[in-house]
Write a protein that holds these residues in place. Structure first.
Motif: not given
Length: 119
Positions: A86-94
């Motif tokens: 989903k668009s709300e999963d957009t992020a930098v993943y660490y």
């Protein structure tokens, strides 16, 4: 000392899938709790999923049923399979590696990989 290198991020359309990988250098990978965190613009870093040394997963409620975490100790690698993005999963993943021995904690982070969900 553990070094973590993430890969697999990118641009994907809503409803699509991505698989993130995090490979660790150094010894003792199987002794670490491995986790995936994410940080969206303007928000605090949050845990997405983690997996224990005995392969027990813990998944954040907002991604439960869509994301799965797994590890391959023989390859020093932890994976995050992300489906139905989903668009709300957009992020930098660490990627994170954590080991607590008595009063000592060993806590390592990768450099992050960008995941963008957009049409």
């Amino acid at each position: 000392q553990v070094q973590l290198v993430e890969s697999g991020g990118g641009l994907v359309q809503p409803g699509g899938s991505l698989r993130l990988s995090c490979t660790a250098s150094g010894s003792g990978f199987g002794l670490y709790v491995m986790g995936w965190y994410r940080q969206a613009p303007g928000k605090e870093r949050e845990m997405v999923a983690r997996i224990s040394t005995t392969n027990t997963p813990l998944i954040m409620n907002s991604v439960k049923g869509r994301f799965t975490i797994s590890r391959d100790n023989a390859k020093n690698t932890v994976f995050l399979q992300m489906n139905s993005l989903k668009s709300e999963d957009t992020a930098v993943y660490y990627c994170n590696a954590l080991r607590i021995v008595g009063q000592m904690s060993y806590d390592y982070w990768g450099q992050g990989t960008q995941v963008t969900v957009s049409s």
